[in-house]
Design an enzyme around this catalytic site. Structure first.
Site, PDB file in Angstrom:
ATOM      1  CE  LYS A  35     -16.588   3.481   0.362  1.00 28.48           C
ATOM      2  NZ  LYS A  35     -15.107   3.342   0.377  1.00 28.48           N
ATOM      3  CG  PHE A  48      -6.480   6.143  -2.833  1.00 30.00           C
ATOM      4  CD1 PHE A  48      -7.662   6.749  -2.431  1.00 30.00           C
ATOM      5  CD2 PHE A  48      -5.457   6.019  -1.898  1.00 30.00           C
ATOM      6  CE1 PHE A  48      -7.828   7.242  -1.147  1.00 30.00           C
ATOM      7  CE2 PHE A  48      -5.611   6.508  -0.599  1.00 30.00           C
ATOM      8  CZ  PHE A  48      -6.808   7.122  -0.232  1.00 30.00           C
ATOM      9  NE  ARG A  84     -12.994   4.951  10.879  1.00 31.49           N
ATOM     10  CZ  ARG A  84     -12.712   5.151   9.591  1.00 31.49           C
ATOM     11  NH1 ARG A  84     -13.569   5.757   8.797  1.00 31.49           N
ATOM     12  NH2 ARG A  84     -11.568   4.750   9.099  1.00 31.49           N
ATOM     13  CB  THR A 141      -9.092   0.980   4.614  1.00 35.50           C
ATOM     14  OG1 THR A 141      -9.271   1.955   5.636  1.00 35.50           O
ATOM     15  CG2 THR A 141      -9.322   1.596   3.250  1.00 35.50           C
ATOM     16  NE  ARG A 161     -14.568  -0.567   4.445  1.00 44.49           N
ATOM     17  CZ  ARG A 161     -14.066   0.592   4.842  1.00 44.49           C
ATOM     18  NH1 ARG A 161     -13.204   0.629   5.854  1.00 44.49           N
ATOM     19  NH2 ARG A 161     -14.418   1.714   4.257  1.00 44.49           N
ATOM     20  CG  HIS A 168     -17.792   6.774   3.718  1.00 43.66           C
ATOM     21  ND1 HIS A 168     -16.496   7.216   3.721  1.00 43.66           N
ATOM     22  CD2 HIS A 168     -18.511   7.683   4.432  1.00 43.66           C
ATOM     23  CE1 HIS A 168     -16.441   8.371   4.399  1.00 43.66           C
ATOM     24  NE2 HIS A 168     -17.650   8.672   4.841  1.00 43.66           N
TER      25      HIS A 168
HETATM   26  P1  ATP Z   1     -14.003   5.489   3.975  1.00 45.48           P
HETATM   27  O1  ATP Z   1     -13.500   6.907   4.114  1.00 45.48           O
HETATM   28  O2  ATP Z   1     -14.533   5.167   2.587  1.00 45.48           O
HETATM   29  O3  ATP Z   1     -14.948   5.108   5.067  1.00 45.48           O
HETATM   30  P2  ATP Z   1     -11.621   4.552   5.240  1.00 45.48           P
HETATM   31  O4  ATP Z   1     -11.808   5.707   6.167  1.00 45.48           O
HETATM   32  O5  ATP Z   1     -11.494   3.191   5.820  1.00 45.48           O
HETATM   33  O6  ATP Z   1     -12.779   4.494   4.170  1.00 45.48           O
HETATM   34  P3  ATP Z   1      -9.754   6.172   3.744  1.00 45.48           P
HETATM   35  O7  ATP Z   1      -8.300   6.180   4.042  1.00 45.48           O
HETATM   36  O8  ATP Z   1     -10.591   7.339   4.181  1.00 45.48           O
HETATM   37  O9  ATP Z   1     -10.358   4.802   4.311  1.00 45.48           O
HETATM   38  O10 ATP Z   1      -9.916   5.971   2.180  1.00 45.48           O
HETATM   39  C1  ATP Z   1     -11.140   6.287   1.521  1.00 45.48           C
HETATM   40  C2  ATP Z   1     -11.441   5.222   0.512  1.00 45.48           C
HETATM   41  O11 ATP Z   1     -10.460   5.289  -0.514  1.00 45.48           O
HETATM   42  C3  ATP Z   1     -11.353   3.778   1.011  1.00 45.48           C
HETATM   43  O12 ATP Z   1     -12.504   3.324   1.657  1.00 45.48           O
HETATM   44  C4  ATP Z   1     -11.138   3.036  -0.284  1.00 45.48           C
HETATM   45  O13 ATP Z   1     -12.363   2.911  -1.022  1.00 45.48           O
HETATM   46  C5  ATP Z   1     -10.218   3.982  -1.027  1.00 45.48           C
HETATM   47  N1  ATP Z   1      -8.807   3.667  -0.777  1.00 45.48           N
HETATM   48  C6  ATP Z   1      -8.111   3.880   0.363  1.00 45.48           C
HETATM   49  N2  ATP Z   1      -6.841   3.452   0.252  1.00 45.48           N
HETATM   50  C7  ATP Z   1      -6.735   2.979  -1.006  1.00 45.48           C
HETATM   51  C8  ATP Z   1      -5.687   2.399  -1.766  1.00 45.48           C
HETATM   52  N3  ATP Z   1      -4.464   2.228  -1.242  1.00 45.48           N
HETATM   53  N4  ATP Z   1      -5.947   2.021  -3.032  1.00 45.48           N
HETATM   54  C9  ATP Z   1      -7.167   2.192  -3.586  1.00 45.48           C
HETATM   55  N5  ATP Z   1      -8.212   2.744  -2.937  1.00 45.48           N
HETATM   56  C10 ATP Z   1      -7.995   3.122  -1.665  1.00 45.48           C
HETATM   57 MG    MG Z   2     -12.155   7.680   5.462  1.00 47.52          MG
END
Ligand code: ATP
Ligand code: MG
Length: 138
Positions: free
Chosen positions: A9, A57, A85, A91, A102, A115
């Site tokens: 990112k 978000f 993952r 996350t 992370r 991501h």
């Molecule tokens: P990614 O899809 O980026 O690999 P992830 O699958 O671990 O991450 P998701 O739930 O898909 O998490 O959320 C996508 C992205 O949105 C997160 O990686 C983070 O950058 C952002 N995000 C998720 N939850 C929050 C939150 N509560 N507040 C702010 N940003 C968030």
């Molecule tokens: Mg995701």
């Protein structure tokens, strides 16, 4: 062989973490089969994260993802989706396991460096969002 989409990112790129992330990917035995650097427009970021459009978000996330260049890669290997993952970590970096990207590098729940696709269907959509067939090297 399974494929997954990986992104370093904008926070990871601007903080000089491309090499550290790639080192961990290759060290874990995942193969980089496609790679490019690009600066997403806000519209492209919203299209990529469309599954999250109802989330609180979403605005912040898509603004962040279009704030600077990112490195997008396709990773291949047995169980590549789950393995990538696992290597990324949770996350929320505060909950991520020791040794994960992370845990080691993220500074914020949003600015979490990397991501990864979360299922075969999302991997297929996400890989197709950035790469055509000729750009992926099996
Ligand atoms: P990614 O899809 O980026 O690999 P992830 O699958 O671990 O991450 P998701 O739930 O898909 O998490 O959320 C996508 C992205 O949105 C997160 O990686 C983070 O950058 C952002 N995000 C998720 N939850 C929050 C939150 N509560 N507040 C702010 N940003 C968030
Ligand atoms: Mg995701």
């Amino acid at each position: 062989m399974e494929r997954t989409l990986s992104i370093i990112k904008p926070d990871g790129v601007s903080r000089g973490l491309i090499g550290d992330v790639i080192k961990k990917i290759e060290g874990r035995g995942l193969k980089i089969v496609a790679m490019k650097m690009l600066h997403l427009t806000p519209a492209e970021a919203r299209g990529f994260y469309a599954v999250h459009r109802e989330r609180p978000f979403f605005e912040g996330l898509t603004t962040f993802m279009s704030s600077g260049p990112a490195v997008v890669m396709v990773l291949g290997g047995d169980n590549a989706i789950a393995r990538w993952r696992e290597l990324m970590g949770a996350t929320d970096y505060r909950k991520a396991a020791e040794g994960t990207i992370r845990r080691e590098f993220a500074t914020d729940i949003e600015k979490n460096v990397v991501h990864g696709s979360d299922a075969p269907e999302t991997a297929a959509f996400e890989i197709g969002y950035f790469f055509n067939r000729l750009e992926i090297f099996v």
